[in-house]
Scaffold this motif. Structure first.
Motif, PDB file in Angstrom:
ATOM      1  N   THR A 161       0.835  -1.206   0.000  1.00 37.63           N
ATOM      2  CA  THR A 161       0.000   0.000   0.000  1.00 37.63           C
ATOM      3  C   THR A 161       0.865   1.249   0.000  1.00 37.63           C
ATOM      4  O   THR A 161       0.519   2.256  -0.626  1.00 37.63           O
ATOM      5  CB  THR A 161      -0.947  -0.014   1.213  1.00 37.63           C
ATOM      6  N   ASN A 162       1.997   1.205   0.668  1.00 34.65           N
ATOM      7  CA  ASN A 162       2.922   2.338   0.652  1.00 34.65           C
ATOM      8  C   ASN A 162       3.453   2.583  -0.761  1.00 34.65           C
ATOM      9  O   ASN A 162       3.666   3.732  -1.152  1.00 34.65           O
ATOM     10  CB  ASN A 162       4.068   2.114   1.629  1.00 34.65           C
ATOM     11  N   ASN A 163       3.667   1.523  -1.539  1.00 32.55           N
ATOM     12  CA  ASN A 163       4.083   1.692  -2.931  1.00 32.55           C
ATOM     13  C   ASN A 163       3.022   2.448  -3.726  1.00 32.55           C
ATOM     14  O   ASN A 163       3.347   3.325  -4.530  1.00 32.55           O
ATOM     15  CB  ASN A 163       4.360   0.340  -3.587  1.00 32.55           C
ATOM     16  N   VAL A 164       1.760   2.117  -3.496  1.00 31.13           N
ATOM     17  CA  VAL A 164       0.668   2.823  -4.162  1.00 31.13           C
ATOM     18  C   VAL A 164       0.629   4.272  -3.701  1.00 31.13           C
ATOM     19  O   VAL A 164       0.451   5.199  -4.503  1.00 31.13           O
ATOM     20  CB  VAL A 164      -0.689   2.116  -3.895  1.00 31.13           C
ATOM     21  N   LYS A 165       0.818   4.481  -2.421  1.00 32.85           N
ATOM     22  CA  LYS A 165       0.820   5.844  -1.862  1.00 32.85           C
ATOM     23  C   LYS A 165       1.910   6.691  -2.506  1.00 32.85           C
ATOM     24  O   LYS A 165       1.672   7.846  -2.894  1.00 32.85           O
ATOM     25  CB  LYS A 165       1.015   5.768  -0.345  1.00 32.85           C
ATOM     26  N   GLU A 166       3.105   6.141  -2.639  1.00 33.68           N
ATOM     27  CA  GLU A 166       4.207   6.885  -3.256  1.00 33.68           C
ATOM     28  C   GLU A 166       3.917   7.172  -4.722  1.00 33.68           C
ATOM     29  O   GLU A 166       4.248   8.246  -5.227  1.00 33.68           O
ATOM     30  CB  GLU A 166       5.529   6.125  -3.097  1.00 33.68           C
ATOM     31  N   PHE A 167       3.278   6.250  -5.422  1.00 31.47           N
ATOM     32  CA  PHE A 167       2.900   6.483  -6.808  1.00 31.47           C
ATOM     33  C   PHE A 167       1.879   7.613  -6.900  1.00 31.47           C
ATOM     34  O   PHE A 167       1.998   8.503  -7.747  1.00 31.47           O
ATOM     35  CB  PHE A 167       2.328   5.203  -7.443  1.00 31.47           C
ATOM     36  N   TYR A 169      -6.573  -6.715   3.555  1.00 34.74           N
ATOM     37  CA  TYR A 169      -6.832  -5.290   3.428  1.00 34.74           C
ATOM     38  C   TYR A 169      -5.743  -4.495   4.123  1.00 34.74           C
ATOM     39  O   TYR A 169      -5.146  -4.978   5.090  1.00 34.74           O
ATOM     40  CB  TYR A 169      -8.196  -4.938   4.045  1.00 34.74           C
ATOM     41  N   ALA A 170      -5.541  -3.273   3.625  1.00 35.85           N
ATOM     42  CA  ALA A 170      -4.582  -2.376   4.260  1.00 35.85           C
ATOM     43  C   ALA A 170      -5.043  -0.942   4.088  1.00 35.85           C
ATOM     44  O   ALA A 170      -5.735  -0.607   3.124  1.00 35.85           O
ATOM     45  CB  ALA A 170      -3.197  -2.566   3.663  1.00 35.85           C
ATOM     46  N   SER A 171      -4.640  -0.105   5.039  1.00 34.67           N
ATOM     47  CA  SER A 171      -4.989   1.306   5.005  1.00 34.67           C
ATOM     48  C   SER A 171      -3.819   2.128   5.515  1.00 34.67           C
ATOM     49  O   SER A 171      -3.206   1.783   6.518  1.00 34.67           O
ATOM     50  CB  SER A 171      -6.224   1.546   5.895  1.00 34.67           C
ATOM     51  N   LEU A 172      -3.519   3.216   4.784  1.00 37.91           N
ATOM     52  CA  LEU A 172      -2.429   4.114   5.174  1.00 37.91           C
ATOM     53  C   LEU A 172      -2.909   5.553   5.085  1.00 37.91           C
ATOM     54  O   LEU A 172      -3.720   5.893   4.216  1.00 37.91           O
ATOM     55  CB  LEU A 172      -1.232   3.957   4.241  1.00 37.91           C
ATOM     56  N   LEU A 173      -2.362   6.381   5.956  1.00 44.13           N
ATOM     57  CA  LEU A 173      -2.627   7.815   5.881  1.00 44.13           C
ATOM     58  C   LEU A 173      -1.788   8.434   4.773  1.00 44.13           C
ATOM     59  O   LEU A 173      -0.639   8.044   4.548  1.00 44.13           O
ATOM     60  CB  LEU A 173      -2.293   8.499   7.199  1.00 44.13           C
ATOM     61  N   VAL A 174      -2.359   9.404   4.086  1.00 40.51           N
ATOM     62  CA  VAL A 174      -1.667  10.174   3.073  1.00 40.51           C
ATOM     63  C   VAL A 174      -1.706  11.618   3.537  1.00 40.51           C
ATOM     64  O   VAL A 174      -2.787  12.185   3.685  1.00 40.51           O
ATOM     65  CB  VAL A 174      -2.345  10.024   1.685  1.00 40.51           C
ATOM     66  N   LYS A 175      -0.550  12.186   3.776  1.00 40.93           N
ATOM     67  CA  LYS A 175      -0.494  13.573   4.277  1.00 40.93           C
ATOM     68  C   LYS A 175      -0.074  14.507   3.189  1.00 40.93           C
ATOM     69  O   LYS A 175       0.528  14.174   2.241  1.00 40.93           O
ATOM     70  CB  LYS A 175       0.451  13.662   5.468  1.00 40.93           C
TER      71      LYS A 175
END
Length: 159
Positions: free
Chosen positions: A54-60, A153-159
């Motif tokens: 999920t962090n890879n998606v966030k960085e993309f 499932y996974a969830s990450l904050l995006v700031k």
């Protein structure tokens, strides 16, 4: 010889032992159920591997037009990124989502109260359970939620 009547004592003893055994079984069952639920959530929700993916998606997403996505959330509870139509590099996006095994990628506000109250019908029941499981704060951050093909499932904050 004097005959003693012990039938009443045996019945009371049997009832007392039955109550102790039943109570023990209920306690064991509830403890097992708690451990089982905790194991299920630990294995299926926010595992280390899924958080990394999920962090890879966030960085993309951060390299793409994240400001446009944030503006879209002014009029909606979430933005479904699964189709990759919001990105200029949609071929890379599709390859990324396929390589991590993402069924659904959702971008939303960190405050999930509106989304939780209006869960869409196109979300799977397990995804709805995961969204209801997520703890959140009422601030101006954003959140990325990913449903993987193996029903994790996974969830990450995006700031």
């Amino acid at each position: 010889m004097k005959k003693s009547n012990k039938n009443g004592f045996i019945l009371a003893e049997t009832i007392a032992i039955s109550v102790v055994i039943m109570t023990s079984l209920v306690i064991i069952y509830t403890q097992f159920r708690i451990v089982s639920n905790s194991y299920f959530k630990t294995f299926n929700y926010n595992s280390v591997n899924n958080l990394y993916l999920t962090n890879n998606v966030k960085e993309f997403i951060k390299t793409q037009s994240i400001d446009e996505l944030k503006k879209m959330l002014d009029n909606a509870d979430y933005v479904d990124l699964t189709s990759c139509s919001y990105f200029t590099e949609y071929i890379y996006c599709e390859a990324l989502f396929d390589s991590i095994g993402a069924n659904k990628v959702i971008f939303t506000k960190e405050d999930l109260s509106s989304l939780k109250n209006n869960l869409p019908s196109n979300f799977s029941e397990k995804l709805k359970q995961f969204i209801n499981y997520i703890n959140y704060e009422n601030n101006n951050n954003y959140r990325l939620i990913v449903e993987f093909s193996d029903e994790t499932y996974a969830s990450l904050l995006v700031k």
